[in-house]
Design a protein around this motif. Structure first.
Motif, PDB file in Angstrom:
ATOM      1  N   THR A 451     -52.667 -16.667 -13.857  1.00 58.47           N
ATOM      2  CA  THR A 451     -52.757 -15.304 -14.411  1.00 58.47           C
ATOM      3  C   THR A 451     -51.513 -14.504 -14.043  1.00 58.47           C
ATOM      4  OG1 THR A 451     -55.148 -15.364 -14.207  1.00 58.47           O
ATOM      5  CG2 THR A 451     -54.142 -13.180 -14.393  1.00 58.47           C
ATOM      6  N   ILE A 452     -51.051 -14.679 -12.832  1.00 57.11           N
ATOM      7  CA  ILE A 452     -49.842 -13.971 -12.392  1.00 57.11           C
ATOM      8  C   ILE A 452     -48.623 -14.492 -13.154  1.00 57.11           C
ATOM      9  CG2 ILE A 452     -48.336 -13.498 -10.409  1.00 57.11           C
ATOM     10  CD1 ILE A 452     -50.903 -13.937  -8.647  1.00 57.11           C
ATOM     11  N   GLY A 453     -48.630 -15.779 -13.432  1.00 58.49           N
ATOM     12  CA  GLY A 453     -47.553 -16.360 -14.234  1.00 58.49           C
ATOM     13  C   GLY A 453     -46.290 -16.613 -13.437  1.00 58.49           C
ATOM     14  N   GLU A 454     -45.178 -16.683 -14.140  1.00 59.22           N
ATOM     15  CA  GLU A 454     -43.925 -17.076 -13.498  1.00 59.22           C
ATOM     16  C   GLU A 454     -43.548 -16.098 -12.385  1.00 59.22           C
ATOM     17  OE1 GLU A 454     -40.064 -16.504 -15.339  1.00 59.22           O
ATOM     18  OE2 GLU A 454     -39.621 -18.582 -14.919  1.00 59.22           O
ATOM     19  N   MET A 455     -43.332 -16.654 -11.219  1.00 54.87           N
ATOM     20  CA  MET A 455     -43.016 -15.812 -10.063  1.00 54.87           C
ATOM     21  C   MET A 455     -42.172 -16.625  -9.089  1.00 54.87           C
ATOM     22  SD  MET A 455     -43.367 -12.998  -8.341  1.00 54.87           S
ATOM     23  CE  MET A 455     -44.854 -12.027  -8.529  1.00 54.87           C
ATOM     24  N   LYS A 456     -41.029 -16.090  -8.751  1.00 58.10           N
ATOM     25  CA  LYS A 456     -40.140 -16.794  -7.826  1.00 58.10           C
ATOM     26  C   LYS A 456     -40.074 -16.018  -6.519  1.00 58.10           C
ATOM     27  CE  LYS A 456     -38.658 -19.754 -11.014  1.00 58.10           C
ATOM     28  NZ  LYS A 456     -38.915 -21.192 -10.963  1.00 58.10           N
ATOM     29  N   ILE A 457     -40.704 -16.581  -5.495  1.00 58.05           N
ATOM     30  CA  ILE A 457     -40.589 -16.016  -4.151  1.00 58.05           C
ATOM     31  C   ILE A 457     -39.692 -16.948  -3.341  1.00 58.05           C
ATOM     32  CG2 ILE A 457     -41.836 -15.445  -2.032  1.00 58.05           C
ATOM     33  CD1 ILE A 457     -44.206 -14.636  -3.684  1.00 58.05           C
ATOM     34  N   LYS A 458     -38.720 -16.380  -2.679  1.00 63.12           N
ATOM     35  CA  LYS A 458     -37.780 -17.196  -1.911  1.00 63.12           C
ATOM     36  C   LYS A 458     -37.566 -16.538  -0.550  1.00 63.12           C
ATOM     37  CE  LYS A 458     -35.406 -17.952  -6.327  1.00 63.12           C
ATOM     38  NZ  LYS A 458     -35.419 -19.274  -6.916  1.00 63.12           N
ATOM     39  N   ALA A 524     -49.776  -4.400  -8.494  1.00 64.06           N
ATOM     40  CA  ALA A 524     -49.048  -3.407  -9.287  1.00 64.06           C
ATOM     41  C   ALA A 524     -48.546  -4.035 -10.587  1.00 64.06           C
ATOM     42  CB  ALA A 524     -47.876  -2.849  -8.489  1.00 64.06           C
ATOM     43  N   TYR A 525     -48.014  -5.222 -10.478  1.00 60.45           N
ATOM     44  CA  TYR A 525     -47.504  -5.914 -11.670  1.00 60.45           C
ATOM     45  C   TYR A 525     -48.627  -6.146 -12.688  1.00 60.45           C
ATOM     46  CZ  TYR A 525     -46.753 -10.172 -14.388  1.00 60.45           C
ATOM     47  OH  TYR A 525     -46.744 -11.099 -15.394  1.00 60.45           O
ATOM     48  N   LEU A 526     -49.754  -6.658 -12.202  1.00 59.93           N
ATOM     49  CA  LEU A 526     -50.847  -6.956 -13.130  1.00 59.93           C
ATOM     50  C   LEU A 526     -51.343  -5.676 -13.807  1.00 59.93           C
ATOM     51  CD1 LEU A 526     -52.818  -9.653 -11.085  1.00 59.93           C
ATOM     52  CD2 LEU A 526     -51.333 -10.019 -13.058  1.00 59.93           C
ATOM     53  N   ALA A 527     -51.296  -4.578 -13.074  1.00 60.85           N
ATOM     54  CA  ALA A 527     -51.744  -3.310 -13.656  1.00 60.85           C
ATOM     55  C   ALA A 527     -50.717  -2.742 -14.634  1.00 60.85           C
ATOM     56  CB  ALA A 527     -52.014  -2.302 -12.532  1.00 60.85           C
ATOM     57  N   LEU A 528     -49.462  -3.033 -14.407  1.00 61.71           N
ATOM     58  CA  LEU A 528     -48.393  -2.378 -15.173  1.00 61.71           C
ATOM     59  C   LEU A 528     -47.885  -3.197 -16.358  1.00 61.71           C
ATOM     60  CD1 LEU A 528     -46.263  -1.078 -12.155  1.00 61.71           C
ATOM     61  CD2 LEU A 528     -47.468   0.359 -13.807  1.00 61.71           C
ATOM     62  N   ARG A 529     -48.141  -4.498 -16.354  1.00 63.03           N
ATOM     63  CA  ARG A 529     -47.502  -5.330 -17.377  1.00 63.03           C
ATOM     64  C   ARG A 529     -48.076  -5.045 -18.757  1.00 63.03           C
ATOM     65  NH1 ARG A 529     -49.615 -11.485 -15.960  1.00 63.03           N
ATOM     66  NH2 ARG A 529     -51.764 -11.256 -16.650  1.00 63.03           N
ATOM     67  N   ASP A 530     -47.244  -5.302 -19.746  1.00 60.67           N
ATOM     68  CA  ASP A 530     -47.649  -5.101 -21.136  1.00 60.67           C
ATOM     69  C   ASP A 530     -48.676  -6.123 -21.583  1.00 60.67           C
ATOM     70  OD1 ASP A 530     -46.501  -2.869 -22.047  1.00 60.67           O
ATOM     71  OD2 ASP A 530     -44.698  -3.826 -22.868  1.00 60.67           O
ATOM     72  N   GLY A 531     -48.642  -7.261 -20.970  1.00 59.78           N
ATOM     73  CA  GLY A 531     -49.558  -8.343 -21.319  1.00 59.78           C
ATOM     74  C   GLY A 531     -49.097  -9.588 -20.590  1.00 59.78           C
ATOM     75  N   PHE A 536     -43.360 -11.006 -14.253  1.00 57.81           N
ATOM     76  CA  PHE A 536     -43.080 -10.027 -13.190  1.00 57.81           C
ATOM     77  C   PHE A 536     -41.657  -9.478 -13.332  1.00 57.81           C
ATOM     78  CE2 PHE A 536     -41.420  -9.024  -8.968  1.00 57.81           C
ATOM     79  CZ  PHE A 536     -42.382  -8.160  -8.485  1.00 57.81           C
ATOM     80  N   LEU A 537     -40.714 -10.394 -13.561  1.00 58.74           N
ATOM     81  CA  LEU A 537     -39.311  -9.953 -13.644  1.00 58.74           C
ATOM     82  C   LEU A 537     -39.090  -9.068 -14.871  1.00 58.74           C
ATOM     83  CD1 LEU A 537     -36.510 -10.138 -12.339  1.00 58.74           C
ATOM     84  CD2 LEU A 537     -36.048 -12.131 -13.769  1.00 58.74           C
ATOM     85  N   MET A 538     -39.702  -9.456 -15.976  1.00 57.60           N
ATOM     86  CA  MET A 538     -39.552  -8.643 -17.191  1.00 57.60           C
ATOM     87  C   MET A 538     -40.128  -7.243 -16.965  1.00 57.60           C
ATOM     88  SD  MET A 538     -40.574 -11.718 -19.775  1.00 57.60           S
ATOM     89  CE  MET A 538     -40.944 -10.845 -21.250  1.00 57.60           C
ATOM     90  N   ALA A 539     -41.293  -7.183 -16.346  1.00 54.63           N
ATOM     91  CA  ALA A 539     -41.923  -5.882 -16.104  1.00 54.63           C
ATOM     92  C   ALA A 539     -41.048  -5.039 -15.175  1.00 54.63           C
ATOM     93  CB  ALA A 539     -43.309  -6.073 -15.496  1.00 54.63           C
TER      94      ALA A 539
END
Ligand code: SF4
Lengths: 562, 115
Positions: A451-458, A524-531, A536-539
């Motif tokens: 659901t969170i989708g592409e996410m790069k944590i480093k 915050a991302y899940l609440a703010l994203r367009d869909g 995350f990066l796009m948002a």
């Protein structure tokens, strides 16, 4: 893949013999540590917190099954049963003893491997797109170029004592999976208007304490001009790079301080001088040599297959676990009926990039049986089987599951890059691995991760940034604050062709506050994203960093003393 | 005001094995931190380092590390996480390093608060 010729093999054996004698002399006391240290570093031998560490070069991240099995054997016989794959596409052994290292080097030489130039102020292992030769978006295979550069840079007498280390990365795809803009030299294979192959040459990128995005020094360099041009860059750097201050010695600082135009003019002048030499530039390889190298990288004997396979589709329909793995861990292959399979070395709760000897053998077996004997190490600390028939994927997945290697999380929030940090590294200011483990555990629900989708944590355990935190969507840098681990968060980094350095969000967090902080960012991302299509990066790019900072520091939930 | 002196030990890595070692009161190297010689004054710390420097072919990179002694004469404890990890092994792999052989409470060998 490339196989050593007699010259390569003799060279490596000779280096092992020399190092064996150097180790003997160190043990006998004939060499002091001051005399020995540069010699051991030239052979990839570091001294870390608990033990020596041996860094083995994996040229452009490419291995075959025999090499992987040999790494497994080394891990078992001379180490503690595992190895650590790094962001440099290399593998490190954490526990060898000094007296065993010459034997390990001999064992590596048996399979055409070595540790030369994995340390020191020289041209390091050339890195490349881990999907090279397989990706469907590829313009050209970068491996022959990487191999040419490997041969040119190995023991290059002029560049053995550079101002600082020098890293070159290359991609053959417009989608940059090799982080070329964060290297001393980045090469992107392109074609000009006439359709001729060449390179876009990028210079002066880098991470570490002064992160910088590389700049294009040449839009289009014809393929045959590569070595003289790269030689010109190295020569200008060798001459002008700062040797007075280790922290200002990388080429990125030179380009920054002198300005791109100035450096370009000097590089072009040296290049022109080489090109004007009688008989052409000394370092330009002749066509036969280029063809000889390229011959090692001809595609494997692929079968003619339809794009879809009935058995594969049936397995997907019948087994949700397999389906989830194929959804997440596969990438498009250029050949119908094939897939690129990424084996995640990020099982939930494990140390990112670690593989046991047994797991290495499983990977080797799978590559041999189903993968045209090819294995890649990715800078994201995963392992790739680049050519797998779709019909073989159910069997591959079954075996991976048995070996604890079937985690379906590639590109998701638990696919975290983490450097060894203070659990191993002598330079660390904080630990990295436990932070990665905690985050992965927290987001272990695969449905939630998807659901969170592409996410790069480093995560990096110090300012040296081996964990690439600057180019993470969410970067984490471990620091020492008055003897206590403290973690700084950066937001909005990007490691691809649109490379960007993340922005520091604000004060750091105590170790036990990192997971809640990441959770607030995700919420915050899940609440703010367009869909769901908006990553995350796009948002973050659409909205800017501000709303994410608000979420991160709401209720004052950071360490105020930071 | 000068910072108060913290007790110190000398640590290094064994040349052959790379193992973490400590200088003991006899001037030899031990793998047990609790057997390390403790310097209670700057002069004593210098002396310990000088002893270490006479053995360059047994160890690599001797240096002074801070320790704490909860009671006078009690065995030294590391005060920094780095030294605790060196003493015990990777915090993520309790099966590796000296901690693998220790039966005691993992919290009991540390005087710092960073973990
Ligand atoms: S980033 Fe720092 S702690 Fe991590 S591996 Fe690199 S030098 Fe060591």
């Amino acid at each position: 893949m490339y196989r050593y010729d007699e010259f390569d093999a003799d060279f490596v054996r000779d280096r092992v013999a020399r190092f064996r004698s150097q180790v003997d002399r160190r043990i006998s006391g004939a060499l002091t540590e001051d005399e020995f240290k540069p010699l051991r570093l030239q052979n990839g031998v570091y001294l870390q917190l608990h033990a020596y560490m041996l860094r083995v070069a994996v040229p452009y991240g490419t291995l075959n099954s025999a090499q992987m099995r040999q790494l497994a054997m080394i891990a078992e016989r001379w180490d503690k049963g595992y190895g650590h794959f790094t962001t440099r596409q290399n593998i490190q052994f954490n526990w060898p003893t000094l007296k065993d290292i010459p034997d390990i080097l001999d064992a590596l030489a048996d399979v055409g491997m070595h540790c030369i130039q994995t340390s020191g102020n020289c041209i390091r292992n050339i890195t490349a797109d881990h999907f090279a030769g397989a990706a469907d978006d590829e313009i050209d295979d970068p491996r022959p170029t990487a191999e040419l550069l490997r041969q040119w840079s190995t023991d290059h007498p002029e560049f053995a004592y550079l101002p600082r280390k020098f890293k070159i990365a290359i991609t053959g795809s417009p989608n940059d999976r090799a982080v070329t803009k964060a290297h001393d030299i980045g090469l992107r294979m392109v074609r000009n208007d006439a359709g001729e192959p060449g390179y876009e040459v990028i210079v002066g990128g880098g991470l570490g304490r002064t992160p910088m995005v590389g700049k294009v020094i040449r839009d289009f360099l014809p393929k045959g001009h590569l070595l003289p041009y790269v030689e010109a860059i190295l020569r200008v750097y060798n001459l002008l790079g700062r040797r007075d201050n280790k922290y200002k010695a990388r080429i990125k600082i030179l380009v920054h301080e002198a300005g791109l135009e100035d450096i370009r003019a000097q590089v072009e002048a040296d290049f022109a001088h080489q090109m004007a030499a009688e008989g052409g530039p000394m370092v330009a390889p002749d066509a036969d040599e280029v063809a000889r190298i390229a011959g090692y990288f001809t595609p494997p004997a692929w079968d003619d297959l339809p794009e879809e396979d009935a058995g594969y589709m049936a397995a997907r329909a019948a087994d949700p676990v397999f389906r989830a793995w194929t959804d997440v861990n596969l990438a498009a292959h250029r050949r119908p009926g094939y897939a690129i399979a990424t084996i995640s070395l990020k099982p939930i709760g494990a140390a990112p990039g670690d593989a046991s000897a047994e797991q290495m053998r499983v990977i080797a077996d799978l590559a041999e049986t189903y993968g045209h004997d090819e294995i890649r190490v990715s800078h994201e600390q995963n392992v790739v089987l680049p050519h797998v028939r779709k019909r073989d994927l159910p069997a591959v997945h079954r075996r991976l599951r048995e070996a604890g290697l079937a985690t379906a999380n590639v590109g998701l929030i638990s696919d975290i890059i983490a450097c060894p940090g203070m659990d191993y590294c002598a330079l660390a200011t904080a630990r990295s691995i436990p932070i990665a483990q905690d985050i992965a555990q927290h987001f272990s629900d695969p449905d939630y991760a998807r659901t969170i989708g592409e996410m790069k944590i480093k995560i990096s355990g110090c300012i040296n940034a081996c964990g690439h935190h600057h180019v993470a969507h969410i970067g984490i840098l471990g620091l020492d604050r008055a003897g206590r681990e403290n973690y700084q968060i950066t937001l909005g980094g990007d490691h691809t062709e649109t490379l960007a350095i993340g922005e520091r969000a604000g004060p750091g967090f105590d170790a036990d506050q990192v997971v809640p902080a990441i959770e607030r960012l995700v919420d915050a991302y899940l609440a703010l994203r367009d869909g769901p299509e908006e990553t995350f990066l796009m948002a973050l790019r659409r909205l800017g960093i501000a709303p994410f900072k608000v979420a991160l520091y709401k209720d004052g939930e950071h360490d105020r003393a930071a | 005001m000068a910072k108060p002196f913290r007790p110190k030990i000398v640590s290094a890595n064994d040349l052959l094995s790379g193992d973490v070692v400590y200088l003991d009161r006899a001037g030899t190297w031990t793998r047990r931190l609790d057997a390390a010689a403790v310097a209670e004054t700057p002069g004593a710390a210098e002396d310990l380092l000088a002893v270490a420097a006479t053995q360059p072919d047994q160890v690599v990179g001797p240096y002074l590390a801070d320790v704490a002694r909860p009671h006078a004469g009690s065995p030294p404890l590391p005060t920094h996480l780095r030294e605790r990890i060196r003493d015990r092994g990777p915090s993520t792999r309790p099966d590796l390093g000296r901690q693998a052989d220790l039966a005691d409470d993992p919290g009991s060998l540390f005087a710092g608060d960073g973990i």
